[in-house]
Design a protein around this motif. Structure first.
Motif, PDB file in Angstrom:
ATOM      1  N   LEU A  90      32.274 -93.270 -27.785  1.00 37.01           N
ATOM      2  CA  LEU A  90      31.533 -94.279 -27.018  1.00 37.01           C
ATOM      3  C   LEU A  90      32.351 -94.761 -25.820  1.00 37.01           C
ATOM      4  N   TYR A  91      33.653 -94.902 -26.084  1.00 35.86           N
ATOM      5  CA  TYR A  91      34.521 -95.418 -25.004  1.00 35.86           C
ATOM      6  C   TYR A  91      35.915 -94.789 -25.149  1.00 35.86           C
ATOM      7  N   ALA A  92      36.478 -94.346 -24.031  1.00 36.11           N
ATOM      8  CA  ALA A  92      37.876 -93.848 -24.046  1.00 36.11           C
ATOM      9  C   ALA A  92      38.576 -94.310 -22.773  1.00 36.11           C
ATOM     10  N   SER A  93      39.781 -94.873 -22.925  1.00 42.11           N
ATOM     11  CA  SER A  93      40.541 -95.331 -21.737  1.00 42.11           C
ATOM     12  C   SER A  93      40.869 -94.129 -20.863  1.00 42.11           C
ATOM     13  N   LYS A  94      41.081 -94.449 -19.558  1.00 41.02           N
ATOM     14  CA  LYS A  94      41.376 -93.374 -18.607  1.00 41.02           C
ATOM     15  C   LYS A  94      42.699 -92.692 -18.961  1.00 41.02           C
ATOM     16  N   SER A  95      43.619 -93.466 -19.511  1.00 41.16           N
ATOM     17  CA  SER A  95      44.957 -92.914 -19.800  1.00 41.16           C
ATOM     18  C   SER A  95      44.944 -91.935 -20.985  1.00 41.16           C
ATOM     19  N   VAL A  96      43.862 -91.960 -21.763  1.00 44.02           N
ATOM     20  CA  VAL A  96      43.814 -91.086 -22.941  1.00 44.02           C
ATOM     21  C   VAL A  96      43.305 -89.702 -22.519  1.00 44.02           C
ATOM     22  N   ASP A  97      44.091 -88.681 -22.772  1.00 42.82           N
ATOM     23  CA  ASP A  97      43.646 -87.350 -22.338  1.00 42.82           C
ATOM     24  C   ASP A  97      42.762 -86.658 -23.377  1.00 42.82           C
ATOM     25  N   LYS A  98      42.150 -85.603 -22.932  1.00 41.39           N
ATOM     26  CA  LYS A  98      41.141 -84.864 -23.735  1.00 41.39           C
ATOM     27  C   LYS A  98      41.716 -84.364 -25.047  1.00 41.39           C
ATOM     28  N   GLU A  99      42.937 -83.870 -24.966  1.00 42.49           N
ATOM     29  CA  GLU A  99      43.619 -83.300 -26.146  1.00 42.49           C
ATOM     30  C   GLU A  99      43.578 -84.263 -27.322  1.00 42.49           C
ATOM     31  N   VAL A 100      43.778 -85.565 -26.987  1.00 41.26           N
ATOM     32  CA  VAL A 100      43.799 -86.581 -28.042  1.00 41.26           C
ATOM     33  C   VAL A 100      42.379 -86.826 -28.558  1.00 41.26           C
ATOM     34  N   THR A 101      41.402 -87.003 -27.634  1.00 39.77           N
ATOM     35  CA  THR A 101      40.027 -87.296 -28.055  1.00 39.77           C
ATOM     36  C   THR A 101      39.442 -86.152 -28.887  1.00 39.77           C
ATOM     37  N   ASN A 102      39.843 -84.916 -28.532  1.00 38.20           N
ATOM     38  CA  ASN A 102      39.327 -83.778 -29.302  1.00 38.20           C
ATOM     39  C   ASN A 102      39.937 -83.683 -30.698  1.00 38.20           C
ATOM     40  N   GLY A 103      41.191 -84.129 -30.822  1.00 40.53           N
ATOM     41  CA  GLY A 103      41.861 -83.951 -32.130  1.00 40.53           C
ATOM     42  C   GLY A 103      41.912 -85.224 -32.945  1.00 40.53           C
ATOM     43  N   LEU A 104      40.922 -86.143 -32.733  1.00 36.63           N
ATOM     44  CA  LEU A 104      40.979 -87.413 -33.471  1.00 36.63           C
ATOM     45  C   LEU A 104      40.720 -87.207 -34.968  1.00 36.63           C
ATOM     46  N   PRO A 105      41.399 -87.958 -35.828  1.00 38.68           N
ATOM     47  CA  PRO A 105      41.141 -87.813 -37.257  1.00 38.68           C
ATOM     48  C   PRO A 105      39.725 -88.300 -37.618  1.00 38.68           C
ATOM     49  N   SER A 106      39.162 -87.761 -38.691  1.00 35.32           N
ATOM     50  CA  SER A 106      37.788 -88.094 -39.059  1.00 35.32           C
ATOM     51  C   SER A 106      37.726 -89.488 -39.700  1.00 35.32           C
ATOM     52  N   PHE A 107      36.532 -89.986 -39.884  1.00 31.85           N
ATOM     53  CA  PHE A 107      36.317 -91.297 -40.503  1.00 31.85           C
ATOM     54  C   PHE A 107      36.988 -91.301 -41.885  1.00 31.85           C
ATOM     55  N   GLY A 108      37.729 -92.318 -42.146  1.00 31.51           N
ATOM     56  CA  GLY A 108      38.495 -92.308 -43.398  1.00 31.51           C
ATOM     57  C   GLY A 108      37.901 -93.230 -44.444  1.00 31.51           C
ATOM     58  N   SER A 109      38.579 -93.290 -45.594  1.00 32.86           N
ATOM     59  CA  SER A 109      38.072 -94.086 -46.714  1.00 32.86           C
ATOM     60  C   SER A 109      38.543 -95.545 -46.636  1.00 32.86           C
ATOM     61  N   ASN A 110      39.619 -95.747 -45.891  1.00 33.11           N
ATOM     62  CA  ASN A 110      40.192 -97.117 -45.842  1.00 33.11           C
ATOM     63  C   ASN A 110      39.379 -97.988 -44.884  1.00 33.11           C
TER      64      ASN A 110
END
Ligand code: ADP
Length: 482
Positions: A105-125
C-alpha cells in the motif's frame, strides 16, 4: 635525580602518558564522527536528547504504530498519516512499508525494490513487533495486524545502517592509528629525553678523559650532575688531581735527582782538582824545597780527608734517604743522656774556646725512645755547626731540655753569626749552604742538617730553627716521650 629513578619515572610515564593521550584522542575522534553522523543525517541533537534516545526514535514511532494498529488499523491506509511517519523516520535513515494481504500500500522512497520483493509473509505473532535478521546493511522490523475488513496487514520499518557501520569502522581505524602514533611518539620522546640526560654528561666525561689521556691535567672535569654519572665525574676529578700531584712530585724527584748528581759531582770534583794540582806541583818541581813539599803533602792529606768525610756523609745520607739504615730504638732517660753528651762535646771542643752547658728545669728522669747512636749524630751535627759558624771570641752553646707535653723538646742555642731570615727555611735541605760561594773555609758539605732532619723524622719528631743575625741560632727538635 639518579639514573635509576629517572628510568623508573620514564617507564611509568611511558605507561600513563599514552593511556591519557589515547583517552583524549578517542573522545576527540568520537565527537568528530558523531558530528559527521549528525551532518550526514542533517540533524542536530536536541539539548537534552541523548544519542540513545535519538537512535530509539524508531522504537518510539513503532510503538505509536502498534497502538494505531490496535485501535484504528485503517489509519495505516491513510497516506498523509503514513507520510508524516515516513518524514519522522527519514532522519534516522529508516523507511516504512505497509502491506495489505500481498499488496504494497505504501513504501518509502528510500526503500528499494529488492527489499519490497523479499518481504517476509504475514506471521503468527499478531500485534507484536518482530525483528528479522540483517538483510545486507538493513534492519527489518515487522508488525502484523488485521485491517477492519479482516484483511492481513503488515507494517515494516527498514533501517539502513550502512552509514553508521562505515562510520564505526572509520572511527575504530582512526582510534587504532591514533593510539599507535601516540605510543610511537611518547616512547620516542621519552627515550630521547632520558638518553639525552645520560649521553650528554657521558660525552662531557669522555672529553675530560681524552684531555687527561693527552696529558692535559689542568682542565677540571665538569660536574653539574647529581646522579651516578656525577659520582663518576667526581671520582675522575679526584683521579686527575692525584695524577697531577703525582706527576709534579715525580718531576720534583727528577729535578732533585739531577740537582743531587750535579752537587755530588761538584763537591767531589773540587778537592780532586786541588789534589791533582798539588801532586802536579810536586812532580813538576814547583815545590822545590822540602818545606814546600811538606806543605803540599799536608794540603793533599787535608783535601783527601775532606773527600773521605764527604763520601761518608753522602753514604749516610743516601742510606737514610732510602730507609736502608736500621734504627735501634731504646727507652732511656734523655736528661742523663744529654749530660753525658755535653761532657763529651766539651772535651772534644775544648781547644775551640767554646763553653757548652745543659740547662733544664726537669729534676726527675725523662724517658724517651730513641736510637742512641743516631741521636748522638744529631747533637754533634748541630753543635759542630754552632762551633763552625761561631764568630765570637767566646762561644757559648746552651743545650736546653724542655717538657713539651707529649714530647721532649731539645733546644741548642749558640751566640754565633746567625742565619739570615730568608735562608733559614732552606738549611735542612741537602747540599744547602748559606754561603753562596759554597767555598767556605769551614769545609761543610751541606749535608749535616739534612742528615739530622732525616734522623729526627725517623724518630717521629720535628726539627726547626730560629736565628737572629749577629746574635746566634737556636735549633729545636722533639722526641716522643714514653
Ligand atoms: P754544612 O756542612 O755546610 O754545615 P749543614 O747542613 O750542617 O751544612 O748546614 C747548612 C747551612 O746552614 C750551613 O752551610 C750554614 O750556612 C748554616 N748553618 C747551620 N747551622 C748554623 C749555625 N749554628 N750558625 C750559622 N749558620 C748555620
Amino acid at each position: 635525580m639518579s639514573i635509576k629513578s629517572r628510568l623508573i619515572v620514564s617507564y611509568i610515564a611511558m605507561l600513563i602518558v599514552p593511556i591519557i593521550l589515547s583517552i583524549i584522542a578517542t573522545i576527540f575522534i568520537g565527537s568528530f564522527y558523531i558530528h559527521s553522523l549528525q551532518m550526514a543525517y542533517n540533524v542536530k541533537l536536541e539539548r537534552k536528547e541523548s544519542i540513545e534516545k535519538f537512535i530509539n526514535r524508531e522504537g518510539t514511532l513503532f510503538q505509536e504504530v502498534q497502538n494505531t494498529a490496535k485501535k484504528s488499523p485503517d489509519n495505516l491506509k491513510n497516506t498523509s498519516y503514513l507520510k508524516s511517519l515516513d518524514e519522522k523516520l527519514q532522519v534516522i535513515n529508516t523507511g516504512i512499508i505497509v502491506r495489505q494481504n500481498s499488496k504494497i500500500l505504501y513504501a518509502s522512497k528510500s526503500v528499494d525494490k529488492e527489499v519490497t520483493n523479499g518481504l517476509p509473509s504475514f506471521g503468527s505473532n499478531d500485534g507484536e513487533r518482530k525483528s528479522h535478521p540483517l538483510i545486507g546493511d538493513k534492519i527489518l522490523n515487522q508488525l502484523d495486524f488485521h485491517f477492519s475488513d479482516g484483511s492481513e496487514g503488515s507494517f515494516f520499518t527498514v533501517t539502513d545502517i550502512a552509514l553508521i557501520k562505515n562510520t564505526a569502522i572509520k572511527f575504530i581505524i582512526t582510534v587504532v592509528m591514533a593510539i599507535i602514533a601516540i605510543l610511537v611518539f611518547t616512547n620516542a620522546f621519552l627515550t630521547f629525553l632520558v638518553s639525552r640526560s645520560i649521553i650528554k654528561p657521558l660525552e662531557s666525561l669522555k672529553s675530560s678523559a681524552l684531555q687527561i689521556k693527552n696529558g692535559n691535567l689542568d682542565m677540571r672535569v665538569r660536574n653539574n650532575f647529581n646522579d651516578e654519572i656525577g659520582e663518576v665525574c667526581l671520582a675522575f676529578e679526584e683521579m686527575r688531581i692525584k695524577l697531577k700531584e703525582s706527576l709534579s712530585l715525580q718531576q720534583q724527584y727528577e729535578n732533585n735527582r739531577k740537582e743531587l748528581i750535579s752537587n755530588i759531582s761538584h763537591d767531589l770534583k773540587t778537592p780532586i782538582t786541588a789534589i791533582k794540582g798539588y801532586v802536579e806541583g810536586i812532580t813538576d818541581g814547583v815545590a822545590d824545597s822540602p818545606e814546600k813539599i811538606d806543605k803540599y803533602i799536608k794540603t793533599i792529606a787535608t783535601k783527601a780527608n775532606d773527600l773521605d768525610r764527604l763520601i761518608d756523609e753522602l753514604f749516610l745520607f743516601s742510606k737514610l734517604d732510602l730507609n736502608k739504615l736500621p734504627f735501634n730504638f731504646e727507652v732511656f732517660d734523655i736528661k742523663s743522656y744529654l749530660e753525658d753528651c755535653v761532657e763529651e762535646l766539651q772535651f772534644d771542643f775544648d781547644d775551640r774556646n767554646v763553653r757548652i752547658n745543659l740547662e733544664t728545669c726537669i729534676t726527675s728522669s725523662f724517658m724517651v725512645s730513641a736510637d742512641r747512636e743516631k741521636l748522638k749524630r744529631v747533637i754533634i751535627n748541630i753543635v759542630s755547626n754552632s762551633v763552625k759558624y761561631m764568630d765570637k771570641d767566646y762561644g757559648k752553646i746552651k743545650i736546653e731540655l724542655i717538657d713539651a707535653g707529649e714530647f721532649a723538646q731539645i733546644k741548642i742555642q749558640d751566640n754565633g753569626q746567625g742565619i739570615p731570615e730568608e735562608n733559614l727555611k732552606f738549611i735542612f735541605e741537602r747540599f744547602y749552604r748559606v754561603d753562596p760561594s759554597r767555598n767556605t773555609s769551614t769545609g761543610g758539605s751541606g749535608l749535616g742538617l739534612a742528615i739530622t732532619k732525616l734522623i729526627i723524622e725517623e724518630h717521629g719528631g720535628k726539627i726547626w730553627a730560629e736565628s737572629v743575625i749577629g746574635e746566634g741560632t737556636a735549633v729545636f727538635f722533639t722526641l716522643r716521650k714514653i
